[in-house]
Scaffold this active site. Structure first.
Site, PDB file in Angstrom:
ATOM      1  N   TYR A 229      -2.763   5.627  -4.389  1.00 12.02           N
ATOM      2  CA  TYR A 229      -3.941   6.330  -4.319  1.00 12.02           C
ATOM      3  C   TYR A 229      -3.460   7.492  -5.370  1.00 12.02           C
ATOM      4  O   TYR A 229      -2.177   7.838  -5.282  1.00 12.02           O
ATOM      5  CB  TYR A 229      -4.556   6.731  -3.124  1.00 12.02           C
ATOM      6  CG  TYR A 229      -5.208   5.750  -2.633  1.00 12.02           C
ATOM      7  CD1 TYR A 229      -6.305   5.276  -3.370  1.00 12.02           C
ATOM      8  CD2 TYR A 229      -5.012   5.253  -1.149  1.00 12.02           C
ATOM      9  CE1 TYR A 229      -7.185   4.316  -2.588  1.00 12.02           C
ATOM     10  CE2 TYR A 229      -5.991   4.212  -0.715  1.00 12.02           C
ATOM     11  CZ  TYR A 229      -6.729   3.773  -1.280  1.00 12.02           C
ATOM     12  OH  TYR A 229      -7.585   2.800  -0.718  1.00 12.02           O
TER      13      TYR A 229
ATOM     14  N   LYS B 202      -7.350  -0.965  -9.818  1.00  8.40           N
ATOM     15  CA  LYS B 202      -7.728  -1.810  -9.225  1.00  8.40           C
ATOM     16  C   LYS B 202      -9.146  -1.117  -8.588  1.00  8.40           C
ATOM     17  O   LYS B 202      -9.324   0.062  -8.336  1.00  8.40           O
ATOM     18  CB  LYS B 202      -7.095  -2.026  -7.820  1.00  8.40           C
ATOM     19  CG  LYS B 202      -7.810  -2.529  -6.458  1.00  8.40           C
ATOM     20  CD  LYS B 202      -6.855  -3.044  -5.643  1.00  8.40           C
ATOM     21  CE  LYS B 202      -7.475  -3.440  -4.395  1.00  8.40           C
ATOM     22  NZ  LYS B 202      -8.253  -2.442  -3.358  1.00  8.40           N
TER      23      LYS B 202
ATOM     24  N   VAL C  26     -12.611 -13.606  -1.089  1.00  7.33           N
ATOM     25  CA  VAL C  26     -11.920 -15.026  -0.958  1.00  7.33           C
ATOM     26  C   VAL C  26     -11.350 -15.362   0.574  1.00  7.33           C
ATOM     27  O   VAL C  26     -10.720 -14.609   1.100  1.00  7.33           O
ATOM     28  CB  VAL C  26     -10.805 -14.837  -1.900  1.00  7.33           C
ATOM     29  CG1 VAL C  26      -9.984 -16.193  -2.138  1.00  7.33           C
ATOM     30  CG2 VAL C  26     -11.342 -14.304  -3.420  1.00  7.33           C
TER      31      VAL C  26
ATOM     32  N   SER D 267       0.818  -1.056   0.099  1.00  3.96           N
ATOM     33  CA  SER D 267      -0.187   0.144   0.168  1.00  3.96           C
ATOM     34  C   SER D 267       0.979   1.134   0.010  1.00  3.96           C
ATOM     35  O   SER D 267       2.173   1.258   0.431  1.00  3.96           O
ATOM     36  CB  SER D 267      -0.897   0.008   1.127  1.00  3.96           C
ATOM     37  OG  SER D 267      -1.482   1.255   1.114  1.00  3.96           O
TER      38      SER D 267
ATOM     39  N   THR E 297      -5.341   2.511  -7.303  1.00  3.35           N
ATOM     40  CA  THR E 297      -6.861   2.083  -6.977  1.00  3.35           C
ATOM     41  C   THR E 297      -7.704   3.231  -7.402  1.00  3.35           C
ATOM     42  O   THR E 297      -7.290   4.405  -6.971  1.00  3.35           O
ATOM     43  CB  THR E 297      -6.743   1.784  -5.506  1.00  3.35           C
ATOM     44  OG1 THR E 297      -6.025   0.859  -5.138  1.00  3.35           O
ATOM     45  CG2 THR E 297      -8.247   1.737  -4.691  1.00  3.35           C
TER      46      THR E 297
ATOM     47  N   HIS F 188     -13.357  -3.041  -3.078  1.00  2.00           N
ATOM     48  CA  HIS F 188     -12.474  -2.733  -1.919  1.00  2.00           C
ATOM     49  C   HIS F 188     -13.061  -3.379  -0.757  1.00  2.00           C
ATOM     50  O   HIS F 188     -13.043  -2.727   0.215  1.00  2.00           O
ATOM     51  CB  HIS F 188     -12.744  -1.096  -1.968  1.00  2.00           C
ATOM     52  CG  HIS F 188     -11.470  -0.407  -1.489  1.00  2.00           C
ATOM     53  ND1 HIS F 188     -10.994   0.439  -2.266  1.00  2.00           N
ATOM     54  CD2 HIS F 188     -10.751  -0.367  -0.330  1.00  2.00           C
ATOM     55  CE1 HIS F 188      -9.896   0.999  -1.479  1.00  2.00           C
ATOM     56  NE2 HIS F 188      -9.955   0.732  -0.236  1.00  2.00           N
TER      57      HIS F 188
ATOM     58  N   ARG G  70      -8.288  -8.688   4.014  1.00  2.00           N
ATOM     59  CA  ARG G  70      -8.363  -8.941   5.426  1.00  2.00           C
ATOM     60  C   ARG G  70      -7.746 -10.162   5.953  1.00  2.00           C
ATOM     61  O   ARG G  70      -6.954 -10.123   6.988  1.00  2.00           O
ATOM     62  CB  ARG G  70      -9.744  -8.942   5.995  1.00  2.00           C
ATOM     63  CG  ARG G  70     -10.613  -7.742   5.713  1.00  2.00           C
ATOM     64  CD  ARG G  70     -12.053  -7.780   6.241  1.00  2.00           C
ATOM     65  NE  ARG G  70     -12.734  -6.548   5.797  1.00  2.00           N
ATOM     66  CZ  ARG G  70     -13.189  -5.886   4.792  1.00  2.00           C
ATOM     67  NH1 ARG G  70     -13.083  -6.691   3.791  1.00  2.00           N
ATOM     68  NH2 ARG G  70     -13.848  -4.892   4.756  1.00  2.00           N
TER      69      ARG G  70
HETATM   70  C1  LIG Z   1      -7.514  -2.563   6.656  1.00  2.00           C
HETATM   71  C2  LIG Z   1      -7.706  -2.447   5.317  1.00  2.00           C
HETATM   72  C3  LIG Z   1      -6.928  -1.422   4.507  1.00  2.00           C
HETATM   73  C4  LIG Z   1      -6.999  -1.366   3.317  1.00  2.00           C
HETATM   74  N1  LIG Z   1      -6.183  -0.526   2.578  1.00  2.00           N
HETATM   75  C5  LIG Z   1      -6.289  -0.284   1.308  1.00  2.00           C
HETATM   76  C6  LIG Z   1      -5.458   0.538   0.728  1.00  2.00           C
HETATM   77  O1  LIG Z   1      -4.411   1.185   1.145  1.00  2.00           O
HETATM   78  N2  LIG Z   1      -5.404   0.562  -0.864  1.00  2.00           N
HETATM   79  C7  LIG Z   1      -6.294  -0.272  -1.590  1.00  2.00           C
HETATM   80  O2  LIG Z   1      -6.352   0.008  -2.604  1.00  2.00           O
HETATM   81  N3  LIG Z   1      -7.383  -1.053  -0.870  1.00  2.00           N
HETATM   82  C8  LIG Z   1      -7.160  -1.241   0.429  1.00  2.00           C
HETATM   83  N4  LIG Z   1      -7.989  -2.028   1.294  1.00  2.00           N
HETATM   84  C9  LIG Z   1      -8.967  -2.857   0.319  1.00  2.00           C
HETATM   85  C10 LIG Z   1      -8.186  -4.387  -0.102  1.00  2.00           C
HETATM   86  O3  LIG Z   1      -7.194  -4.109  -1.121  1.00  2.00           O
HETATM   87  C11 LIG Z   1      -9.013  -5.396  -0.751  1.00  2.00           C
HETATM   88  O4  LIG Z   1      -9.607  -4.694  -2.054  1.00  2.00           O
HETATM   89  C12 LIG Z   1     -10.170  -5.936   0.192  1.00  2.00           C
HETATM   90  O5  LIG Z   1      -9.806  -5.887   1.437  1.00  2.00           O
HETATM   91  C13 LIG Z   1     -10.444  -7.285  -0.621  1.00  2.00           C
HETATM   92  O6  LIG Z   1     -11.505  -7.689   0.229  1.00  2.00           O
HETATM   93  P1  LIG Z   1     -11.596  -9.016   1.293  1.00  2.00           P
HETATM   94  O7  LIG Z   1     -10.782  -8.249   2.663  1.00  2.00           O
HETATM   95  O8  LIG Z   1     -12.608  -9.448   1.485  1.00  2.00           O
HETATM   96  O9  LIG Z   1     -10.350  -9.949   0.863  1.00  2.00           O
HETATM   97  C14 LIG Z   1      -7.827  -2.293   2.538  1.00  2.00           C
HETATM   98  C15 LIG Z   1      -8.620  -3.160   3.080  1.00  2.00           C
HETATM   99  C16 LIG Z   1      -8.549  -3.264   4.606  1.00  2.00           C
HETATM  100  C17 LIG Z   1      -9.508  -4.130   5.194  1.00  2.00           C
HETATM  101  O1  LIG Z   2      -8.289   1.966   1.368  1.00  2.00           O
HETATM  102  C1  LIG Z   2      -8.861   1.718   2.458  1.00  2.00           C
HETATM  103  O2  LIG Z   2      -9.678   0.677   2.665  1.00  2.00           O
HETATM  104  C2  LIG Z   2      -8.412   2.075   3.855  1.00  2.00           C
HETATM  105  O3  LIG Z   2      -8.675   1.647   4.761  1.00  2.00           O
HETATM  106  C3  LIG Z   2      -7.553   3.365   3.620  1.00  2.00           C
HETATM  107  C4  LIG Z   2      -6.497   3.418   4.746  1.00  2.00           C
HETATM  108  C5  LIG Z   2      -5.556   4.349   4.512  1.00  2.00           C
HETATM  109  C6  LIG Z   2      -5.650   5.438   4.020  1.00  2.00           C
HETATM  110  C7  LIG Z   2      -6.829   5.480   2.887  1.00  2.00           C
HETATM  111  C8  LIG Z   2      -7.669   4.471   2.670  1.00  2.00           C
END
Ligand SMILES: Cc1cc2nc3c(=O)[nH]c(=O)nc-3n(C[C@H](O)[C@H](O)[C@H](O)COP(=O)(O)O)c2cc1C
Ligand SMILES: O=C(O)C(=O)c1ccccc1
Length: 361
Positions: free
Chosen positions: A126, A229, A287, A103, A152, A253, A308
């Site tokens: 981002y 994404k 998944v 990330s 993303t 997401h 997660r």
């Molecule tokens: C705590 C957390 C932080 C996340 N941070 C980002 C992120 O910084 N950028 C992003 O594109 N997606 C972020 N996501 C989304 C994940 O990349 C992903 O799309 C999503 O968790 C997939 O679903 P799942 O948790 O059911 O596997 C985040 C998800 C979680 C749970």
């Molecule tokens: O992308 C996300 O889901 C997310 O939780 C997040 C975390 C830090 C900064 C921006 C988004």
């Protein structure tokens, strides 16, 4: 151990507000629930007597080989759940031969993560208003050996996540986005009652004006493959092909952005059909097992990402937990390939599936 085992262990180890941040989705969390439920509807059509003495889960993507088509999605701030943070995640993913997408809000430097990794790394972005910060980070990632950029596109603003707003959630001060200029992070709001600091920070630092035309700027910054994404429709998949991106991730997401958005699995067939082989399509959302991965692969995904579950595994077991999660899921995938009579990933197609996926359309 499976994702669910790590989830149960992690729950008792992680601060309750951090737990809500990880587990939560937007608004009524309908899409979050739909992502997992979509897999519950699917049933498989096993074929028999096909020689499954050797099952091959290896996959190549942009010229790199992976032992497994199950990788780690970008998630922010791994030091929220483990002192080593993304360095441990990279060690675990590398041990499993899996892709790790780092990330832009990682809590370890892209260089330290690269040093710890024995596998493939991509950098997630981002679109920050500060293009100079993006350009600098893209250069650092390329120098450190990252193999692709993943932008993303489903989060011009952060979804309304009521758990975080009610908790007044802010990332604790000892965990920081070390790869992003302090000037960008300085605008972080403290959150406070009824507000999410993450949402407020994004509102100030993300560029909400970007359109397809701006992808030309990103392309001009790097020769690395660019993956988008957060694509959920055939229309946007066609635009992605038109604009010359190198891959897409079908994703909502993890239900954290637009609540009510289509379950990720239900969006996968129309996107795969629209792309028609022009570039690899990846998948994330819901998944939890290798058998879920098999379903997404059968619908045309080249690779699936877990969001997660790696955080649960990292919290419960550090690098070994992440490796264990990915190895268990890959083992389940290999088993499901043998028991469906499809010993190669190329054998996985829609004939594996009994129920129609993709909603009413
Ligand atoms: C705590 C957390 C932080 C996340 N941070 C980002 C992120 O910084 N950028 C992003 O594109 N997606 C972020 N996501 C989304 C994940 O990349 C992903 O799309 C999503 O968790 C997939 O679903 P799942 O948790 O059911 O596997 C985040 C998800 C979680 C749970
Ligand atoms: O992308 C996300 O889901 C997310 O939780 C997040 C975390 C830090 C900064 C921006 C988004």
């Amino acid at each position: 151990m499976t994702a669910s085992d790590y989830q149960h262990l992690a729950r008792d180890l992680v601060d309750p507000d951090v737990w809500d941040f990880i587990e939560g989705g937007a608004e009524s969390e309908r899409t979050l629930a739909a992502n997992v439920a979509a897999f519950d509807r699917v049933r498989l059509r096993p074929r028999v007597l096909t020689d499954v003495s050797t099952v091959d889960t290896t996959v190549s993507l942009f010229g790199a080989d992976f032992a497994t088509p199950i990788g780690v999605a970008p998630t922010a701030y791994h030091r929220l759940v483990d002192a080593e943070g993304e360095v441990a995640t990279a060690q675990g993913a590398g041990a499993a031969g899996a892709l790790f997408v780092v990330s832009v809000f990682a809590s370890r430097t892209v260089e330290d993560i690269a040093k710890a990794s024995t596998g493939g790394l991509w950098l997630h972005l981002y679109w920050l208003s500060r293009r100079d910060v993006l350009a600098d980070l893209i250069r650092r990632a390329a120098d450190a050996g990252y193999q692709a950029l993943l932008l993303t596109v489903d989060a011009p603003r952060i979804g309304r996540r009521w758990r975080d707003m009610r908790n007044g959630f802010a990332i604790p001060g000892d965990v920081t986005a070390v790869n992003v200029d302090e000037a960008v992070m300085a605008v972080t709001h403290r959150g406070g009652t009824g507000r999410s600091a993450i949402a407020e920070h994004a509102a100030q630092s993300f560029d909400q004006t970007v359109t397809w035309a701006d992808l030309a700027w990103l392309r001009s910054q790097t020769s690395l493959p660019i993956v988008l994404k957060g694509i959920l429709t055939a229309e946007d998949a066609a635009l992605a092909v038109e604009h010359g991106v190198d891959g897409i991730v079908v994703s909502n997401h993890g239900g954290r952005q637009l609540d009510g958005a289509v379950a990720a699995l239900d969006a996968l067939p129309e996107v795969v059909d629209a792309v028609a082989g022009a570039m690899p399509v990846l998948f994330d959302g819901g998944v939890r097992r290798g058998t879920d991965a098999l379903v997404a692969l059968a619908l045309g995904a080249r690779m699936v990402l877990l969001g997660r579950p790696p955080l649960w595994a990292l919290a419960a077991g550090g690098a070994d937990g992440v490796a264990g999660l990915l190895q268990t899921a890959t083992g389940e995938l290999a088993h499901a390939m043998a028991l469906t009579g499809r010993p190669r990933l190329a054998d996985l197609d829609r004939t594996v599936l009994s129920y129609r996926v993709g909603g009413e359309r």
